[in-house]
Write a protein that holds these residues in place. Structure first.
Motif, short mmCIF file in Angstrom:
data_model
loop_
_atom_site.label_atom_id
_atom_site.label_comp_id
_atom_site.label_asym_id
_atom_site.label_seq_id
_atom_site.Cartn_x
_atom_site.Cartn_y
_atom_site.Cartn_z
N LEU A 143 -0.44 19.42 8.63
CA LEU A 143 -1.83 19.45 9.08
C LEU A 143 -2.79 19.02 7.97
CD1 LEU A 143 -1.76 22.70 11.25
CD2 LEU A 143 -1.70 20.32 12.03
N ASP A 200 0.64 29.37 15.47
CA ASP A 200 -0.18 29.03 16.64
C ASP A 200 -1.66 28.89 16.25
OD1 ASP A 200 2.04 29.03 18.26
OD2 ASP A 200 1.77 31.11 18.92
N TYR A 201 -2.11 29.77 15.36
CA TYR A 201 -3.50 29.69 14.91
C TYR A 201 -3.76 28.38 14.17
CZ TYR A 201 -7.77 30.69 12.31
OH TYR A 201 -9.02 30.61 11.78
N LEU A 202 -2.81 27.98 13.31
CA LEU A 202 -2.97 26.72 12.58
C LEU A 202 -3.10 25.54 13.54
CD1 LEU A 202 -0.35 27.17 9.70
CD2 LEU A 202 -2.84 27.21 9.49
N THR A 204 -4.28 25.64 16.63
CA THR A 204 -5.55 25.69 17.34
C THR A 204 -6.71 25.22 16.47
OG1 THR A 204 -5.96 28.00 16.72
CG2 THR A 204 -4.76 27.60 18.77
N ARG A 205 -6.59 25.33 15.14
CA ARG A 205 -7.68 24.94 14.25
C ARG A 205 -7.62 23.47 13.86
NH1 ARG A 205 -11.62 27.71 15.06
NH2 ARG A 205 -12.49 26.97 13.07
N ALA A 206 -6.54 22.79 14.19
CA ALA A 206 -6.39 21.37 13.82
C ALA A 206 -7.05 20.49 14.86
CB ALA A 206 -4.91 21.02 13.68
N ASP A 207 -7.36 19.24 14.48
CA ASP A 207 -7.88 18.29 15.46
C ASP A 207 -6.76 17.92 16.43
OD1 ASP A 207 -6.61 15.54 14.56
OD2 ASP A 207 -7.28 16.54 12.74
N ALA A 211 -2.76 18.24 15.84
CA ALA A 211 -2.09 19.32 16.55
C ALA A 211 -0.94 18.79 17.41
CB ALA A 211 -3.09 20.09 17.40
#
Length: 370
Positions: A143, A200-202, A204-207, A211
């Motif tokens: 990411l 999963d959080y990583l 959701t925070r990516a473009d 992602a």
């Protein structure tokens, strides 16, 4: 016959017609190490190696893009063939099947180490959280690099560091009250569950593009593997395998319990730490090449144990079993829906479900665990 002639050095000779344990052969290695094996283990390993060779041949010589066997042989052994043939055979098929064999061997060996250390058939890196930790480290690198899963060394370093960090956390949680097999498994499952949420959080925070690329990588796939990814694993695996073989005897003794192993001269804490580091390094290196591959590290040592009828997880046979399983699964992933290709992690996951159902049915029939 006198009683003295019926025993050799204190060991009683088996009665006529009885089937005692197969005698182990010993190969002396440098620096005082010894390799022990039985005839059945050697035969089973040889048959598995032949299976690996068959899958390698089918994968390299056949495919969606049709090339005559003579042309494939010309490319492989004479350096001939057209540019397209060389690209397909040497640039795509060959690194892919080599990666499948190497990754499968690394995961099979990693699973054998963890199951011996934990004395639990569920003690594989994907169950006790180390695979999830390696995935976390690799995801951070992917990411951060804009979603490129082919950043090679960066992904490998992130994968190994993530696995090592997870191993340290699990060891710290279990060390206070003694590192037993059950505590190791339970702590690993707990840490793995928390890290799965982090992954999963990583995502959701990516473009969106990053992602999608990272999510596809987490399925576990060999579709885009190339030589720059294969060569580091090919260099690291023999070193790690020799180190694991050197731990073979201490690990077998530790399967009888820490107290017994300690009384027989094994430095239990040192062997446990070294075994954990080797297992994490093997799992991390495999994940760096193919992404997280489920089921393999769990099943390969157990299948090898059943095939060889060994009391523990045989290290060498577990490696070859893992290599054959992943190479076969990847061949199925390429051919089942050709020309579309399935991520091999989905195939191994489906095979894992079938394997566990078979174990349950066997337990129901026999009235004891399979």
């Amino acid at each position: 016959m006198s009683a003295a002639t019926g025993a050799v050095r204190g060991r009683r000779r088996p009665a006529a017609g009885s089937r005692g344990p197969a005698p182990a052969r010993v190969v002396r290695l440098p620096r005082g190490f010894a390799l022990r094996y039985t005839g059945r283990t050697a035969l089973a390993t040889a048959v598995l190696l032949v299976g690996c060779a068959v899958v390698w041949t089918v994968t390299v010589f056949t495919g969606t893009y049709r090339i005559d066997a003579a042309h494939v042989a010309d490319v492989l052994f004479a350096g001939g063939g057209s540019a397209t043939d060389r690209f397909i055979v040497v640039g795509q098929r060959l690194p892919r099947v080599c990666a499948a064999l190497l990754v499968g061997a690394a995961l099979g060996l990693s699973g054998a180490l963890f199951q011996s250390l934990s004395r639990n058939p569920l003690g594989s890196p994907d169950v006790i959280g180390f695979t999830t930790g390696s995935t976390s480290g690799a995801l951070v690198v992917i990411l951060a690099g804009g979603g490129s899963a082919g950043i090679g060394i960066g992904v490998g370093a992130g994968s190994v560091l993530g696995g090592l960090g997870t191993a340290v956390a699990v060891y710290v949680f279990t060390a206070a009250r003694g590192v037993s097999g059950n505590r190791l498994v339970l702590a690993g499952i707990a840490v793995g569950a928390m890290l799965a949420s982090v992954n999963d959080y990583l995502l959701t925070r990516a473009d969106l593009e990053s992602a999608e690329s990272a999510k596809a990588w987490t399925f576990g796939s060999l579709n885009a593997v190339s030589w720059p990814q294969v060569v580091p694993l090919a260099l690291a695996l023999p070193v790690l395998a020799v180190a694991a073989l050197a731990l073979g005897r201490p690990l077998r003794l530790m399967e009888m319990g820490d107290d017994t192993a300690g009384a027989l001269g094994v430095s239990v804490p040192r062997v446990r730490v070294v075994g954990l580091l080797l297992g994490v390094a093997l799992a991390g290196a495999a994940i760096a090449v193919a992404g997280p591959i489920g089921f393999l590290a769990l099943a390969a040592p157990q299948l090898a144990r059943r095939i060889t009828r060994s009391p523990g997880a045989p290290v060498g046979a577990a490696m070859v079993t893992g290599a054959l399983l992943l190479a076969t699964a990847d061949l199925l992933a390429q051919r089942l829906l050709a020309p579309f290709q399935i991520p091999v992690g989905l195939v191994t996951g489906a095979l894992g479900g079938v394997y566990l159902l078979w174990l349950l049915s066997r337990e129901r029939r026999s009235g004891r665990p399979g």
